[in-house]
Design a protein around this motif. Sequence first.
Motif, PDB file in Angstrom:
ATOM      1  N   ILE A  55       4.494   4.633   8.282  1.00  0.00           N
ATOM      2  CA  ILE A  55       4.930   5.464   7.162  1.00  0.00           C
ATOM      3  C   ILE A  55       3.729   6.278   6.691  1.00  0.00           C
ATOM      4  CG2 ILE A  55       5.924   5.455   4.844  1.00  0.00           C
ATOM      5  CD1 ILE A  55       7.087   2.671   5.522  1.00  0.00           C
ATOM      6  N   TYR A  56       3.859   7.558   6.767  1.00  0.00           N
ATOM      7  CA  TYR A  56       2.762   8.460   6.392  1.00  0.00           C
ATOM      8  C   TYR A  56       3.119   9.197   5.104  1.00  0.00           C
ATOM      9  CZ  TYR A  56       0.386   8.017  10.914  1.00  0.00           C
ATOM     10  OH  TYR A  56      -0.286   7.556  12.003  1.00  0.00           O
ATOM     11  N   GLN A  57       2.101   9.391   4.265  1.00  0.00           N
ATOM     12  CA  GLN A  57       2.276  10.280   3.117  1.00  0.00           C
ATOM     13  C   GLN A  57       1.262  11.397   3.293  1.00  0.00           C
ATOM     14  OE1 GLN A  57       1.199   8.655  -0.672  1.00  0.00           O
ATOM     15  NE2 GLN A  57       2.125  10.365  -1.799  1.00  0.00           N
ATOM     16  N   ASP A  58       1.760  12.594   3.469  1.00  0.00           N
ATOM     17  CA  ASP A  58       0.882  13.752   3.674  1.00  0.00           C
ATOM     18  C   ASP A  58      -0.209  13.441   4.714  1.00  0.00           C
ATOM     19  OD1 ASP A  58       2.311  15.084   1.742  1.00  0.00           O
ATOM     20  OD2 ASP A  58       1.030  14.299   0.125  1.00  0.00           O
ATOM     21  N   ASP A  59       0.199  12.940   5.866  1.00  0.00           N
ATOM     22  CA  ASP A  59      -0.703  12.645   6.984  1.00  0.00           C
ATOM     23  C   ASP A  59      -1.652  11.483   6.731  1.00  0.00           C
ATOM     24  OD1 ASP A  59       0.501  14.587   8.363  1.00  0.00           O
ATOM     25  OD2 ASP A  59      -1.105  16.066   8.133  1.00  0.00           O
ATOM     26  N   LYS A  60      -1.418  10.718   5.677  1.00  0.00           N
ATOM     27  CA  LYS A  60      -2.238   9.536   5.447  1.00  0.00           C
ATOM     28  C   LYS A  60      -1.353   8.315   5.681  1.00  0.00           C
ATOM     29  CE  LYS A  60      -3.356   8.292   1.181  1.00  0.00           C
ATOM     30  NZ  LYS A  60      -3.014   6.897   0.941  1.00  0.00           N
ATOM     31  N   LEU A  61      -1.857   7.375   6.521  1.00  0.00           N
ATOM     32  CA  LEU A  61      -1.041   6.215   6.843  1.00  0.00           C
ATOM     33  C   LEU A  61      -0.887   5.337   5.614  1.00  0.00           C
ATOM     34  CD1 LEU A  61       0.360   4.678   9.221  1.00  0.00           C
ATOM     35  CD2 LEU A  61      -1.729   3.318   9.365  1.00  0.00           C
ATOM     36  N   LEU A  62       0.363   5.194   5.170  1.00  0.00           N
ATOM     37  CA  LEU A  62       0.630   4.336   4.016  1.00  0.00           C
ATOM     38  C   LEU A  62       0.789   2.892   4.461  1.00  0.00           C
ATOM     39  CD1 LEU A  62       3.221   5.938   1.579  1.00  0.00           C
ATOM     40  CD2 LEU A  62       0.793   5.522   1.232  1.00  0.00           C
ATOM     41  N   SER A  63       1.509   2.728   5.552  1.00  0.00           N
ATOM     42  CA  SER A  63       1.855   1.376   5.986  1.00  0.00           C
ATOM     43  C   SER A  63       2.318   1.425   7.437  1.00  0.00           C
ATOM     44  CB  SER A  63       2.968   0.839   5.078  1.00  0.00           C
ATOM     45  OG  SER A  63       3.498  -0.328   5.628  1.00  0.00           O
ATOM     46  N   GLY A  64       2.164   0.303   8.107  1.00  0.00           N
ATOM     47  CA  GLY A  64       2.640   0.246   9.492  1.00  0.00           C
ATOM     48  C   GLY A  64       1.507   0.339  10.487  1.00  0.00           C
ATOM     49  N   TYR A  65       1.847   0.768  11.694  1.00  0.00           N
ATOM     50  CA  TYR A  65       0.908   0.752  12.806  1.00  0.00           C
ATOM     51  C   TYR A  65       0.214   2.093  12.956  1.00  0.00           C
ATOM     52  CZ  TYR A  65       3.221  -3.555  14.198  1.00  0.00           C
ATOM     53  OH  TYR A  65       3.720  -4.818  14.233  1.00  0.00           O
ATOM     54  N   GLU A  66      -1.077   2.012  13.227  1.00  0.00           N
ATOM     55  CA  GLU A  66      -1.837   3.243  13.441  1.00  0.00           C
ATOM     56  C   GLU A  66      -1.654   3.730  14.871  1.00  0.00           C
ATOM     57  OE1 GLU A  66      -6.037   4.219  11.633  1.00  0.00           O
ATOM     58  OE2 GLU A  66      -5.569   2.069  11.452  1.00  0.00           O
ATOM     59  N   GLY A  67      -1.754   5.023  15.044  1.00  0.00           N
ATOM     60  CA  GLY A  67      -1.801   5.589  16.385  1.00  0.00           C
ATOM     61  C   GLY A  67      -0.457   5.792  17.046  1.00  0.00           C
ATOM     62  N   LEU A  68       0.621   5.631  16.305  1.00  0.00           N
ATOM     63  CA  LEU A  68       1.937   5.907  16.874  1.00  0.00           C
ATOM     64  C   LEU A  68       2.106   7.419  16.993  1.00  0.00           C
ATOM     65  CD1 LEU A  68       4.436   3.512  15.092  1.00  0.00           C
ATOM     66  CD2 LEU A  68       3.837   3.545  17.490  1.00  0.00           C
ATOM     67  N   PRO A  69       2.913   7.854  17.958  1.00  0.00           N
ATOM     68  CA  PRO A  69       3.170   9.298  18.023  1.00  0.00           C
ATOM     69  C   PRO A  69       3.748   9.760  16.687  1.00  0.00           C
ATOM     70  CG  PRO A  69       4.693   8.074  19.422  1.00  0.00           C
ATOM     71  CD  PRO A  69       3.631   7.128  18.981  1.00  0.00           C
ATOM     72  N   HIS A  70       2.955  10.540  15.999  1.00  0.00           N
ATOM     73  CA  HIS A  70       3.316  10.870  14.636  1.00  0.00           C
ATOM     74  C   HIS A  70       3.338  12.383  14.542  1.00  0.00           C
ATOM     75  CE1 HIS A  70       2.670  11.741  10.473  1.00  0.00           C
ATOM     76  NE2 HIS A  70       1.423  12.107  10.689  1.00  0.00           N
ATOM     77  N   THR A  71       4.397  12.914  14.101  1.00  0.00           N
ATOM     78  CA  THR A  71       4.501  14.358  14.003  1.00  0.00           C
ATOM     79  C   THR A  71       4.131  14.763  12.588  1.00  0.00           C
ATOM     80  OG1 THR A  71       6.388  14.024  15.407  1.00  0.00           O
ATOM     81  CG2 THR A  71       5.967  16.263  14.687  1.00  0.00           C
ATOM     82  N   PRO A  72       3.036  15.440  12.418  1.00  0.00           N
ATOM     83  CA  PRO A  72       2.661  15.844  11.072  1.00  0.00           C
ATOM     84  C   PRO A  72       3.630  16.883  10.508  1.00  0.00           C
ATOM     85  CG  PRO A  72       1.185  16.830  12.681  1.00  0.00           C
ATOM     86  CD  PRO A  72       2.120  15.953  13.430  1.00  0.00           C
ATOM     87  N   GLU A  73       3.384  17.222   9.282  1.00  0.00           N
ATOM     88  CA  GLU A  73       4.337  18.077   8.573  1.00  0.00           C
ATOM     89  C   GLU A  73       4.694  19.342   9.354  1.00  0.00           C
ATOM     90  OE1 GLU A  73       2.803  20.539   5.385  1.00  0.00           O
ATOM     91  OE2 GLU A  73       0.888  19.516   5.601  1.00  0.00           O
ATOM     92  N   GLY A  74       5.748  19.917   8.984  1.00  0.00           N
ATOM     93  CA  GLY A  74       6.295  21.074   9.677  1.00  0.00           C
ATOM     94  C   GLY A  74       7.757  21.087   9.332  1.00  0.00           C
ATOM     95  N   ALA A  75       8.299  22.259   9.286  1.00  0.00           N
ATOM     96  CA  ALA A  75       9.703  22.334   8.887  1.00  0.00           C
ATOM     97  C   ALA A  75      10.567  21.764   9.999  1.00  0.00           C
ATOM     98  CB  ALA A  75      10.079  23.778   8.602  1.00  0.00           C
ATOM     99  N   MET A  76      10.922  20.493   9.850  1.00  0.00           N
ATOM    100  CA  MET A  76      11.754  19.881  10.871  1.00  0.00           C
ATOM    101  C   MET A  76      13.153  19.691  10.303  1.00  0.00           C
ATOM    102  SD  MET A  76       9.542  17.102  12.914  1.00  0.00           S
ATOM    103  CE  MET A  76       8.825  16.420  11.459  1.00  0.00           C
ATOM    104  N   ALA A  77      14.092  20.148  11.081  1.00  0.00           N
ATOM    105  CA  ALA A  77      15.472  20.069  10.602  1.00  0.00           C
ATOM    106  C   ALA A  77      16.077  18.728  10.955  1.00  0.00           C
ATOM    107  CB  ALA A  77      16.294  21.196  11.201  1.00  0.00           C
TER     108      ALA A  77
END
Lengths: 455, 335
Positions: A92-114
């Motif tokens: 779980i990321y908040q503004d690209d900062k890992l809040l909780s969970g596993y590090e290094g998972l394929p994580h898509t940073p912000e962007g207008a995703m529908a």
Amino acid sequence: MAEGVNVTGSLRNRLAVSLIGGAAVLTILLFIVVRAYAAQIAQQGQDSILAASVSSILDAAILREGTVEVDFPYASFSMLSTDADDRVFYAIYQDDKLLSGYEGLPHTPEGAMARTVHQTASYDGVAIRSATDVRTLVGADTRTIISVTVAQTQDALQVTLADISRNVALYGTGFFLLSVLLSFWATATTINPLKRLTSSVTKRGPKDLSPVASPVPVEMASLVASLNRLMGRLDTSLHQSEDFIAEAAHRVRTPLATVRSHAEATLQRVDRDENRQAMRAMIRAIDESSRAAGQLLDHAMTTFRADHLERTSIDLVELLNELVLRLSPVAEMKDINLTIIADEPVIVEGDSILLQNGIRNLIDNALKYSPAESDITIRVAASPRPSIQIRDQGPGFPSEGIEDLLTRFSRGDNVKGIIGSGLGLTIAQDVAIAHGGEISLENQPGGGACVTFSL
Amino acid sequence: MRYILALILCFLPSFSIAQEWEDKQLFQGENARKTLRVLSSTDTAFFAPIVEQFLARNPDWSIEYLVTSTAQIDQLLREDPDRFDIVISSAMDLQLKLVNDGFARALPGIAHPSWAQWRGRLFAFTTEPATIVINKAAFNGKPIPQTRQELILALRQEPDLFRGRIGTYDVRQSGLGYLFATQDARASETFWRLTEIMGSLDARLYCCSGEMIDDVASGKLLVAYNVLGSYAATRQLNDDRFEIILPSDFPTMMMRTGFVSKHTQHPDAAEAFIQNMIDIQTSGAGAGSSRLPPLYQTSETASPSVIVLEPALMTYLDKLKRRTFVKEWMNAVIQ
């Protein structure tokens, strides 16, 4: 059946091989397509569960006094349970900062995703499938983007795919075997008209050269048409040969007869001894030629007809009566007594022309070798086999090489001075064999030959 | 002399870290040459028969049995996975997460029902209920509460009697306590009402079941909530001052689990140890020799009240979820 035919390959095999080969190719194609399709469906299943898990976590995200709280339900991970106990990772990321969970998972940073993004990646050395989605939380004076990724290993998917592959392979094999059976059936059905044609041609009577009338498939029409034309030509040519033989017999015999009668008349008129001698020699030569011509034609006729007998019901006794009647002039010249011994009509199935030829040659032989003023007895019997026995009072057969006499142009060595071509016995034997019978030669104890012609 | 003292003082902290085991015992096989290190949350007395049976069958091994809290187990293994061969714990959630995070070795040779294992790595070998333990004397003549609801009523009726004499796990310290609490919270809202009542009556917080049972027996506590039933039952054999209640509204059952560390140096012996442990705990014959309750097997599936071994166990281990839960719990208990 197919001796002497240049055979390469088999229509049936070629047809079966192409049908089975086609089925095999289709089966493999089916396997590949279905498996790919199943893999896609199974992946879609996993993706939708991952997406549902992500959305249930995102739904629980709230901003409380400026802090993000994600009190996601137990079901978020519970729904990820699989039979193969796949590993679950999340972040779980908040503004690209890992809040909780596993590090290094394929994580898509912000962007207008529908919509949810799915990725296949490697994590901790194993292949995983992930789903990522984002949500914007709006507080009193803040705006923050929460991104959630849930990922899962693909063990259960592999198990499912292996199951599907096995089942598809099983069904594919089943269909293939079915196609093989159908191929054999189709091949047999296709080949059948050919077989029918073959058997109808094979079963034909020897003289049957009529066109094939039964219906044939369109592909065989031209073959059958050609066959019919060939048989037509053969029929014509056979008739011509037969006519030619009859014609030739007639043409040769008649002039010879004319020449002979002239020679006889001349003999009556010449007085000088040496001239008479010459005339007699001439008459003998003419007789010899006439006889030889006759026998050659008989032999040709026998050979020609023996392949395809025209069987009719014949009374042997009647046939003999006719023959004896026709030969009685010759017999009377030598004062030979021809006697037929028969109790009742002996009916056989046979070719009357051939039988006449064969038996005439036997009686002819008997007349030729009998001394003047002797008896020839012809006995006709119906059992055990229909047979005709001709006994004369001539010199009989030479004791040595009695069997050789039945070969063509062979004559006994005790018959010098008697006109003969050596074909008579051969013709009679050919006729007997053509009718499934035989000829046997023996000498009578009291002298004289005995020939038995049996059918 | 000052130097020596200084040296001792210097080493003391590290020494004490190395000595922080609740218990540490070396079981020697007859011809022991190699040692398996077992990291466990189970008291040595309960686990000793399993170890001894293993050593009887494998005399060339010895077992170093190290006992610590469930939370400590998780931390130790994550820090230094090479140090231990076998990990035994009652905190199913922590164990499952360790396996999920790749700390366990697959043991394909062990056949175990699918509900009692996870990924062929984590194997359950006991079924133990969370119970309410009450002091008999305190409830003399009164109806004994059979459900959480009845317990709430009993506490409300006589708040002065129970004030300061109720005990439960401190979920911040105890992994098992946290597991029981979160599962209770999932099952029913009653848990929160009970927690609030206990908080209002100044409940005492404990790290371990053993101490709660001690205090109930001695009368220091009248009621202890979510005590490990297996420990209580063993104690009851020679101490009848307390009574064990299996809450009949919704029982919570835990399964003790074990796995082999992925980095073990002795995979075969470790697997044999797990297999031996399962054999003892599942065969009716061996159950008599064990002091731990057997794996409860009625049918193909686990009993519905048993906590399921599934990835969802990781839910409450999430940092945010834990923070929220502990905050709520503290609001209820520490008023």
